[in-house]
Scaffold this active site. Structure first.
Site, PDB file in Angstrom:
ATOM      1  N   GLY A   1      27.697  -7.025 -37.407  1.00 14.09           N
ATOM      2  CA  GLY A   1      26.489  -7.857 -37.365  1.00 14.09           C
ATOM      3  C   GLY A   1      25.226  -7.119 -36.979  1.00 14.09           C
TER       4      GLY A   1
ATOM      5  N   TYR B   1      19.795  -3.825 -37.088  1.00 10.69           N
ATOM      6  CA  TYR B   1      19.339  -3.484 -35.728  1.00 10.69           C
ATOM      7  C   TYR B   1      19.701  -2.032 -35.419  1.00 10.69           C
ATOM      8  CZ  TYR B   1      18.814  -3.918 -30.619  1.00 10.69           C
ATOM      9  OH  TYR B   1      18.441  -3.756 -29.301  1.00 10.69           O
TER      10      TYR B   1
HETATM   11  N1  LIG Z   1      18.868  -6.850 -23.659  1.00  4.70           N
HETATM   12  C1  LIG Z   1      19.696  -5.873 -23.947  1.00  4.70           C
HETATM   13  O1  LIG Z   1      20.869  -5.908 -23.594  1.00  4.70           O
HETATM   14  C2  LIG Z   1      19.193  -4.682 -24.722  1.00  4.70           C
HETATM   15  C3  LIG Z   1      20.091  -3.642 -24.961  1.00  4.70           C
HETATM   16  C4  LIG Z   1      19.646  -2.528 -25.668  1.00  4.70           C
HETATM   17  C5  LIG Z   1      18.362  -2.462 -26.102  1.00  4.70           C
HETATM   18  N2  LIG Z   1      17.508  -3.490 -25.863  1.00  4.70           N
HETATM   19  C6  LIG Z   1      16.137  -3.342 -26.342  1.00  4.70           C
HETATM   20  O2  LIG Z   1      15.256  -3.468 -25.243  1.00  4.70           O
HETATM   21  C7  LIG Z   1      14.028  -4.062 -25.675  1.00  4.70           C
HETATM   22  C8  LIG Z   1      13.726  -5.281 -24.822  1.00  4.70           C
HETATM   23  O3  LIG Z   1      14.829  -6.152 -24.905  1.00  4.70           O
HETATM   24  P1  LIG Z   1      14.908  -7.500 -24.035  1.00  4.70           P
HETATM   25  O4  LIG Z   1      16.329  -7.868 -23.972  1.00  4.70           O
HETATM   26  O5  LIG Z   1      14.125  -7.351 -22.785  1.00  4.70           O
HETATM   27  O6  LIG Z   1      14.162  -8.509 -25.031  1.00  4.70           O
HETATM   28  P2  LIG Z   1      13.735 -10.036 -24.880  1.00  4.70           P
HETATM   29  O7  LIG Z   1      14.039 -10.537 -23.515  1.00  4.70           O
HETATM   30  O8  LIG Z   1      14.283 -10.760 -26.055  1.00  4.70           O
HETATM   31  O9  LIG Z   1      12.124  -9.909 -25.037  1.00  4.70           O
HETATM   32  C9  LIG Z   1      11.589  -9.431 -26.237  1.00  4.70           C
HETATM   33  C10 LIG Z   1      10.107  -9.183 -26.045  1.00  4.70           C
HETATM   34  O10 LIG Z   1       9.576  -8.693 -27.290  1.00  4.70           O
HETATM   35  C11 LIG Z   1       8.469  -9.494 -27.642  1.00  4.70           C
HETATM   36  N3  LIG Z   1       8.288  -9.561 -29.094  1.00  4.70           N
HETATM   37  C12 LIG Z   1       9.225  -9.785 -30.036  1.00  4.70           C
HETATM   38  N4  LIG Z   1       8.660  -9.820 -31.261  1.00  4.70           N
HETATM   39  C13 LIG Z   1       7.323  -9.609 -31.075  1.00  4.70           C
HETATM   40  C14 LIG Z   1       6.204  -9.534 -31.934  1.00  4.70           C
HETATM   41  N5  LIG Z   1       6.299  -9.696 -33.281  1.00  4.70           N
HETATM   42  N6  LIG Z   1       4.981  -9.271 -31.402  1.00  4.70           N
HETATM   43  C15 LIG Z   1       4.835  -9.133 -30.064  1.00  4.70           C
HETATM   44  N7  LIG Z   1       5.859  -9.214 -29.189  1.00  4.70           N
HETATM   45  C16 LIG Z   1       7.088  -9.443 -29.693  1.00  4.70           C
HETATM   46  C17 LIG Z   1       8.759 -10.873 -27.049  1.00  4.70           C
HETATM   47  O11 LIG Z   1       7.576 -11.597 -26.966  1.00  4.70           O
HETATM   48  P3  LIG Z   1       7.576 -13.241 -26.994  1.00  4.70           P
HETATM   49  O12 LIG Z   1       7.693 -13.658 -25.564  1.00  4.70           O
HETATM   50  O13 LIG Z   1       6.249 -13.575 -27.618  1.00  4.70           O
HETATM   51  O14 LIG Z   1       8.741 -13.678 -27.836  1.00  4.70           O
HETATM   52  C18 LIG Z   1       9.354 -10.463 -25.702  1.00  4.70           C
HETATM   53  O15 LIG Z   1       8.316 -10.149 -24.787  1.00  4.70           O
HETATM   54  C19 LIG Z   1      14.201  -4.358 -27.162  1.00  4.70           C
HETATM   55  O16 LIG Z   1      13.663  -3.307 -27.927  1.00  4.70           O
HETATM   56  C20 LIG Z   1      15.699  -4.406 -27.327  1.00  4.70           C
HETATM   57  O17 LIG Z   1      16.089  -4.092 -28.654  1.00  4.70           O
HETATM   58  C21 LIG Z   1      17.891  -4.599 -25.180  1.00  4.70           C
END
Ligand SMILES: NC(=O)c1ccc[n+]([C@@H]2O[C@H](COP(=O)([O-])OP(=O)(O)OC[C@H]3O[C@@H](n4cnc5c(N)ncnc54)[C@H](OP(=O)(O)O)[C@@H]3O)[C@@H](O)[C@H]2O)c1
Length: 221
Positions: free
Chosen positions: A123, A127
């Site tokens: 899936g 990504y």
């Molecule tokens: N969580 C995990 O386990 C994990 C693991 C590995 C990598 N990551 C990476 O770490 C990063 C942060 O992850 P997270 O889990 O903290 O994410 P999250 O809680 O889902 O937050 C995503 C953030 O990105 C913003 N965003 C998304 N699309 C956008 C757009 N078009 N324009 C402006 N802002 C946008 C969202 O803003 P809104 O509030 O406006 O939606 C939110 O502030 C990501 O790159 C993710 O791929 C996360």
């Protein structure tokens, strides 16, 4: 003079924890909301960056999305939107800000990648591709800018306790994930922010072009 950092996606999760960490260390934090800078829109990115004339010392390309789909069921609108947010936005922001950092002979750029850039799971094809692409982009940008004291790295988190993880995994799946992790728990966003802060601050003076996996041992077993 306090340094300034631009952090994308700082409304919640890892980005919010980063903003708190940088503020704790006295940085001016630019944390545009989606309304101020929509990463899916090149025009919006140009408009926001064009409006900032003060020096930006560090850029954390954190925002990311992860709509799941198996290869045979890909929705190409979703896939393009994901590549725009996860890959093209960091590329454009680096394209706009690295030359300014070169002029000021100082800059730190940290791209938030993922364990799925190195290993994978059903899936995650788009990504994983977007995150592997950002690792490759990180290396080349690092080579081009190292001599100007602009260091470019990626941080690849494993499972972090954020909304993204809760949306993409059921509570039962999260329990199984924890039991299979050498460290037996998810990361808290503040733990990932600590590493990002190091890589994006003057504390990092010699590491560039690297993708640092912060995954509680997930990728080594
Ligand atoms: N969580 C995990 O386990 C994990 C693991 C590995 C990598 N990551 C990476 O770490 C990063 C942060 O992850 P997270 O889990 O903290 O994410 P999250 O809680 O889902 O937050 C995503 C953030 O990105 C913003 N965003 C998304 N699309 C956008 C757009 N078009 N324009 C402006 N802002 C946008 C969202 O803003 P809104 O509030 O406006 O939606 C939110 O502030 C990501 O790159 C993710 O791929 C996360």
């Amino acid at each position: 003079m306090n340094k300034t950092v631009l952090i994308t996606g700082a409304s919640r999760g890892i980005g919010k924890a980063c903003a708190e960490k940088f503020r704790e260390y006295g940085y001016n934090v630019l944390a545009p909301t989606r309304t101020e800078m929509d990463l899916a829109s090149e025009n919006s990115i140009h408009d926001y960056i064009g409006s900032i004339t003060a020096p930006i010392h560090a850029l954390v390309n954190n925002a990311g999305i992860n709509p799941l789909a198996t290869v045979g069921n890909l929705n190409f609108d979703d896939a393009h939107a994901m590549m725009a947010t996860n890959f093209w936005a960091p590329v454009l922001l680096t394209n706009l800000l690295a030359p300014r950092m070169k002029e000021q002979c100082y800059g730190r750029i940290v791209n938030i990648s993922s364990i799925w850039s190195g290993v994978t799971k059903s899936g995650r094809s788009m990504y994983a591709s977007s995150k592997a692409a950002i690792n490759a982009f990180t290396r080349t940008a690092a080579v081009e800018y190292a001599e100007y004291n602009v260091l470019v790295n990626a941080v690849a988190p494993g499972y972090v306790n954020t909304e993204l993880t809760q949306i993409n995994n059921t509570p039962e799946q999260i329990e199984t994930i924890k039991n299979n992790l050498p460290i037996r728990r998810l990361a808290e966003p503040s733990e990932i922010a600590e590493l990002i802060f190091f890589m994006a601050s003057e504390k990092n003076s010699f590491v560039t072009g690297q993708t640092i996996f912060a995954d509680g041992g997930y990728s080594i077993i």
